[in-house]
Design a protein around this motif. Structure first.
Motif, PDB file in Angstrom:
ATOM      1  N   GLY A  32       0.747  -1.247   0.000  1.00 42.50           N
ATOM      2  CA  GLY A  32       0.000   0.000   0.000  1.00 42.50           C
ATOM      3  C   GLY A  32       0.776   1.295   0.000  1.00 42.50           C
ATOM      4  O   GLY A  32       0.191   2.347   0.221  1.00 42.50           O
ATOM      5  N   ARG A  33       2.091   1.270  -0.242  1.00 43.90           N
ATOM      6  CA  ARG A  33       2.845   2.523  -0.199  1.00 43.90           C
ATOM      7  C   ARG A  33       3.978   2.486  -1.221  1.00 43.90           C
ATOM      8  O   ARG A  33       4.738   1.521  -1.283  1.00 43.90           O
ATOM      9  N   LYS A  34       4.077   3.551  -2.012  1.00 46.79           N
ATOM     10  CA  LYS A  34       5.167   3.677  -2.967  1.00 46.79           C
ATOM     11  C   LYS A  34       6.276   4.496  -2.330  1.00 46.79           C
ATOM     12  O   LYS A  34       6.030   5.554  -1.753  1.00 46.79           O
ATOM     13  N   LEU A  35       7.504   3.992  -2.412  1.00 44.44           N
ATOM     14  CA  LEU A  35       8.632   4.673  -1.781  1.00 44.44           C
ATOM     15  C   LEU A  35       9.043   5.898  -2.597  1.00 44.44           C
ATOM     16  O   LEU A  35       9.327   5.788  -3.785  1.00 44.44           O
ATOM     17  N   SER A  36       9.084   7.045  -1.948  1.00 39.73           N
ATOM     18  CA  SER A  36       9.589   8.248  -2.606  1.00 39.73           C
ATOM     19  C   SER A  36      11.103   8.169  -2.711  1.00 39.73           C
ATOM     20  O   SER A  36      11.749   7.308  -2.096  1.00 39.73           O
ATOM     21  N   GLY A  37      11.681   9.090  -3.467  1.00 41.69           N
ATOM     22  CA  GLY A  37      13.136   9.096  -3.594  1.00 41.69           C
ATOM     23  C   GLY A  37      13.828   9.287  -2.264  1.00 41.69           C
ATOM     24  O   GLY A  37      14.833   8.627  -1.964  1.00 41.69           O
ATOM     25  N   ALA A  38      13.298  10.196  -1.428  1.00 40.03           N
ATOM     26  CA  ALA A  38      13.926  10.471  -0.133  1.00 40.03           C
ATOM     27  C   ALA A  38      13.839   9.258   0.790  1.00 40.03           C
ATOM     28  O   ALA A  38      14.804   8.905   1.471  1.00 40.03           O
ATOM     29  N   VAL A  39      12.677   8.601   0.817  1.00 41.65           N
ATOM     30  CA  VAL A  39      12.513   7.429   1.678  1.00 41.65           C
ATOM     31  C   VAL A  39      13.384   6.280   1.184  1.00 41.65           C
ATOM     32  O   VAL A  39      14.007   5.562   1.983  1.00 41.65           O
ATOM     33  N   ALA A  40      13.462   6.101  -0.133  1.00 44.94           N
ATOM     34  CA  ALA A  40      14.312   5.045  -0.680  1.00 44.94           C
ATOM     35  C   ALA A  40      15.771   5.258  -0.293  1.00 44.94           C
ATOM     36  O   ALA A  40      16.493   4.305   0.016  1.00 44.94           O
ATOM     37  N   THR A  41      16.210   6.521  -0.287  1.00 39.86           N
ATOM     38  CA  THR A  41      17.584   6.826   0.130  1.00 39.86           C
ATOM     39  C   THR A  41      17.803   6.420   1.580  1.00 39.86           C
ATOM     40  O   THR A  41      18.847   5.859   1.937  1.00 39.86           O
ATOM     41  N   GLU A  42      16.816   6.677   2.444  1.00 39.00           N
ATOM     42  CA  GLU A  42      16.942   6.309   3.853  1.00 39.00           C
ATOM     43  C   GLU A  42      16.928   4.791   4.034  1.00 39.00           C
ATOM     44  O   GLU A  42      17.641   4.256   4.898  1.00 39.00           O
ATOM     45  N   VAL A  43      16.134   4.101   3.233  1.00 41.95           N
ATOM     46  CA  VAL A  43      16.111   2.636   3.310  1.00 41.95           C
ATOM     47  C   VAL A  43      17.482   2.079   2.938  1.00 41.95           C
ATOM     48  O   VAL A  43      18.035   1.206   3.638  1.00 41.95           O
ATOM     49  N   GLU A  44      18.056   2.586   1.840  1.00 46.51           N
ATOM     50  CA  GLU A  44      19.375   2.093   1.420  1.00 46.51           C
ATOM     51  C   GLU A  44      20.440   2.422   2.465  1.00 46.51           C
ATOM     52  O   GLU A  44      21.332   1.613   2.736  1.00 46.51           O
ATOM     53  N   GLN A  45      20.341   3.598   3.072  1.00 46.24           N
ATOM     54  CA  GLN A  45      21.287   3.981   4.136  1.00 46.24           C
ATOM     55  C   GLN A  45      21.199   3.000   5.300  1.00 46.24           C
ATOM     56  O   GLN A  45      22.221   2.582   5.863  1.00 46.24           O
ATOM     57  N   THR A  46      19.990   2.599   5.647  1.00 44.11           N
ATOM     58  CA  THR A  46      19.791   1.651   6.745  1.00 44.11           C
ATOM     59  C   THR A  46      20.333   0.270   6.397  1.00 44.11           C
ATOM     60  O   THR A  46      20.988  -0.391   7.221  1.00 44.11           O
TER      61      THR A  46
END
Length: 338
Positions: free
Chosen positions: A116-130
């Motif tokens: 139910g949620r599409k990852l924005s560019g900013a959120v995707a960057t935080e996911v990859e950082q994690t």
């Protein structure tokens, strides 16, 4: 309610779609109050809502644990190579990490959209950082794979990740076992990770087999804020130390350059859209001005036509009355005897 029961409730909450978390937490707190009283209900109510990036990582941990297991194995190998100052192995593993992160990020986007949620560019960057932090520190790897992550993790160029307030119910955090790939089968989301040439002393010291898969034991808990057990410091040459650091720096710089390229592309696309929409807006404003003038002219014509219509209607009515009077006069004259 003991810590494990609270952790079980938390695990059930953190696997839900992000928009449902608050409502589900309230429901769980009411159920806890009915079963165990006010204090357990307060504990449930105090469970924090995860950030969007942490939620996406939790979705991976719950629904696609394989890629996170591969990252954990690769991280163990990288830490061992770093301990041994094996620049060649570290450089090779850093390249594998970059490729694996790209694959895991594709999986993360897919899983997030499925829930139910599409990852924005900013959120995707935080996911990859994690996810990158999970390859640097075994405690971070356990936090990422727990399914109860609350916030973004960052390695910040060091080998210990700050895990304060990063996991719900951290007291029961254990290091999940990493299943080894079956014979003849490639591991999910990545090709098999090649072990470095030198012995993996850190992995052995942490109770992890030399192939990088953490041991399947629930008694061993990774540190959240503790310092690792010290061992006698190696005495490599300055060149070896510099080479190992260089390999890590090259991988970090390569990832940063790729991220910069992606962000630049997004900026250029957004700028092109803004320019196109700006031109379209200006064209529409000019067209609106013309339409406004035409509308005003049409309104004036309508007012003039309405006035003329009223005059014509009155003249027509007057003509009809005159016609009736004339006809009556003719009839009277015809009926009057001479």
């Amino acid at each position: 309610m003991d810590e494990q029961q609270l952790a079980d409730i938390a695990a059930a909450l953190y696997r839900l779609p992000l928009e449902e978390f608050v409502t589900a937490r309230t429901t769980a707190a009411k159920a806890a109050a009915a079963d165990s009283g006010r204090a357990p209900a307060d504990d449930v109510r105090a469970l924090p809502k995860p950030s969007a990036a942490a939620w996406a990582v939790n979705m991976l941990a719950v629904h696609r644990p394989g890629p996170l297991n591969e990252l954990a194995k690769l991280g163990a190998l990288m830490r061992s190579a770093q301990d041994d100052l094996d620049a060649g192995a570290l450089r090779s593993l850093a390249q594998e990490r970059r490729q694996l992160l790209n694959k895991v990020m594709d999986t993360a986007r897919t899983v997030a959209e499925e829930h139910g949620r599409k990852l924005s560019g900013a959120v995707a960057t935080e996911v990859e950082q994690t996810l990158r932090a999970a390859t640097v520190d075994e405690g971070a790897a356990a936090a990422v794979r727990s399914g109860r992550l609350l916030r973004v993790l960052s390695a910040d160029g060091v080998d210990r990740v700050d895990l304060r307030d990063a996991v719900a119910v951290p007291s029961v955090l254990t290091l999940p076992a990493v299943p080894a790939p079956e014979a003849g089968q490639a591991p999910e989301a990545a090709q098999p990770v090649q072990a470095p040439r030198k012995p993996t002393r850190r992995a052995t010291r942490a109770g992890t087999p030399a192939d990088g898969a953490p041991a399947a034991t629930s008694a061993e808990k990774p540190r959240l804020q503790a310092v690792r057990t010290e061992r006698p410091a190696p005495t490599p040459s300055a060149v070896e130390r510099a080479a190992a650091r260089l390999a890590e720096a090259e991988e970090t710089a390569g990832s940063a350059a790729e991220e910069a390229r992606l962000r630049t592309k997004e900026f250029e696309e957004a700028e092109a859209d803004m320019t196109r929409l700006g031109e379209e807006a200006r064209s529409l404003r000019e067209r609106l001005k013309v339409v406004d003038v035409q509308f005003d002219q049409a309104r004036k014509r309508r007012e003039t036509a309405a006035a003329q219509m009223q005059l014509a209607s009155r003249a027509a009515e007057k003509g009809r009355r005159a016609e009736v009077l004339a006809r009556e006069r003719v009839l009277r004259l015809r009926n009057t005897p001479d």
